[in-house]
Design a protein around this motif. Structure first.
Motif, short mmCIF file in Angstrom:
data_model
loop_
_atom_site.label_atom_id
_atom_site.label_comp_id
_atom_site.label_asym_id
_atom_site.label_seq_id
_atom_site.Cartn_x
_atom_site.Cartn_y
_atom_site.Cartn_z
N ILE A 65 0.84 -1.21 0.00
CA ILE A 65 0.00 0.00 0.00
C ILE A 65 0.87 1.25 0.00
O ILE A 65 0.56 2.24 -0.68
N HIS A 116 -2.68 -0.11 -3.27
CA HIS A 116 -3.84 -0.43 -2.44
C HIS A 116 -4.93 -1.13 -3.24
O HIS A 116 -5.50 -2.14 -2.81
N ASP A 153 -7.11 -7.10 2.89
CA ASP A 153 -5.89 -7.73 2.36
C ASP A 153 -5.95 -9.25 2.45
O ASP A 153 -4.94 -9.93 2.32
N GLY A 192 -5.29 2.54 2.63
CA GLY A 192 -4.93 1.34 3.39
C GLY A 192 -5.84 1.05 4.54
O GLY A 192 -5.41 0.46 5.54
#
Length: 387
Positions: free
Chosen positions: A52, A57, A87, A375
């Motif tokens: 990120i 991102h 993520d 993020g």
């Protein structure tokens, strides 16, 4: 610990009690034990923070959603529970698809490295085997609109499997869940339907607030109070008719081209994705139905067809919050931390990102994964760990 009896594999998730709103997900009586022979899958992008920071991102979100898209396409038409975490992802797979799911996950890991230069950690273990390590997997079906289901989970199984795969848990569990590199034959995963065609969502109320809460016991009252402090609940949704914008070409068109080419020419697939997105942009701009597709209905459905991340003792969500509400929320969470041992991570951004998994837009079958800009979940998780 609950032990699941043999179940109708194809019908397990589809037959669960409906959780039609985020508040319903806190009703523990509507969760059911996952069958022993279903398999729990967890994935996550290694060093997502670093990625990120390098401006990736959107790529991190896309790669995190690859496991969901690939396994959902593999298991169709069987409905399976899945959960997006910014993520990483969580998925449950029926027993008849487990062997192929291991191959698909190995391929997804290889594809993430080859196409996107990201390392994807993957693991899969039977629920029955996971229960032998003292945890459980209980599942709820969050379905904000008919046919568009997400999974929510209880029992500690996800956290225990994640810890093992990261080398912080039971090494025997990690061994059972390991997917060998040799299963990756270089074939691309079927990621049909996965896309990033909408522009960045911009806050209309003040800031996009990403929260991760972790605490033992009931979190429903905490969530309800946060939403009260944030303001009217419908106005707090990150996705609204005011925030939905489609540009051409979309920022994520190369992600989609790389994901869909399946060994074909990247140039040819880039041209194809650009053509498809241009047609979609024109249809949305026109705003009138074409065939069975109604663009205005589709926009309205996106607002409600978004995920809500809840598993074990962890709750994650993104809201569009008035600036005046942020400090009130922080103060309230500090009090909960002092009195109830609640831990939280918070991230503020002007924007949020959306990754889409579209099955049949004309039939209202499409779901959308959210993450705070800059993020969101990754940053909030880092702050949670530091607290």
């Amino acid at each position: 610990m609950s032990i699941a009896r043999p179940a109708d594999h194809a019908g397990f998730f589809a037959q669960l009690p409906l959780l039609e709103s985020e508040h319903d997900t806190f009703d523990l009586n509507r969760y059911r034990p996952a069958p022993d022979d279903w398999a729990l899958v967890v994935t996550d992008v290694v060093d997502s923070t670093g990625a990120i920071e390098r401006g990736l991102h959107k790529t991190v979100n896309f790669v995190a959603a690859m496991g969901i898209a690939g396994l959902r396409n593999l298991c169709a038409p069987i409905r399976i529970p899945f959960l997006f975490g910014g993520d990483g992802a969580v998925v449950l797979v029926p027993p008849e698809k487990v062997a192929q799911a291991r191959i698909e996950l190995a391929r997804a890991r290889g594809q993430a490295a080859r196409e996107f230069r990201l390392k994807l950690r993957v693991g899969l273990v039977a629920v029955g085997a996971l229960r032998r390590f003292g945890c459980d997997v209980r599942v709820g079906r969050f379905e904000p609109t008919p046919g568009n289901s997400f999974g929510v989970f209880l029992g500690g199984g996800i956290g225990q499997l994640e810890a093992a795969l990261r080398g912080k848990g039971d090494p025997e569990l990690a061994r059972l869940a390991t997917i060998p590199e040799s299963l990756d034959d270089g074939e691309a995963v079927d990621l049909e339907g996965l896309s990033c065609r909408w522009d960045t969502l911009r806050s209309t109320r003040g800031t996009m607030l990403t929260l991760i809460l972790r605490g033992r016991g009931e979190l429903g009252d905490v969530y309800a109070e946060i939403m009260r402090l944030a303001g009217p609940e419908m106005e707090s949704r990150p996705v609204s008719l005011d925030t939905l914008r489609a540009r051409w070409p979309p920022n994520g068109f190369m992600l989609e081209a790389r994901a869909r080419r399946r060994g074909g020419s990247l140039l040819a697939w880039t041209a194809r994705v650009l053509a498809e997105t241009l047609v979609a942009r024109l249809v949305l701009a026109r705003g009138k139905p074409i065939g069975g597709f109604d663009p205005e209905r589709y926009r309205a459905e996106i607002i409600t067809n978004t995920d809500f991340c809840k598993h074990d003792d962890t709750l994650c969500f993104v809201i569009d919050c008035a600036l005046g509400g942020v400090e009130e929320i922080k103060s309230y969470l500090d009090r909960m931390a002092a009195t109830r041992g609640l831990r939280y991570g918070i991230h503020l951004s002007d924007t949020a990102l959306m990754t889409c998994l579209v099955t049949a837009p004309a039939d209202s079958l499409h779901v959308h994964f959210l993450d705070g800009g800059g993020g969101g979940y990754t940053s909030a998780s880092k702050k949670l760990k530091a607290s």
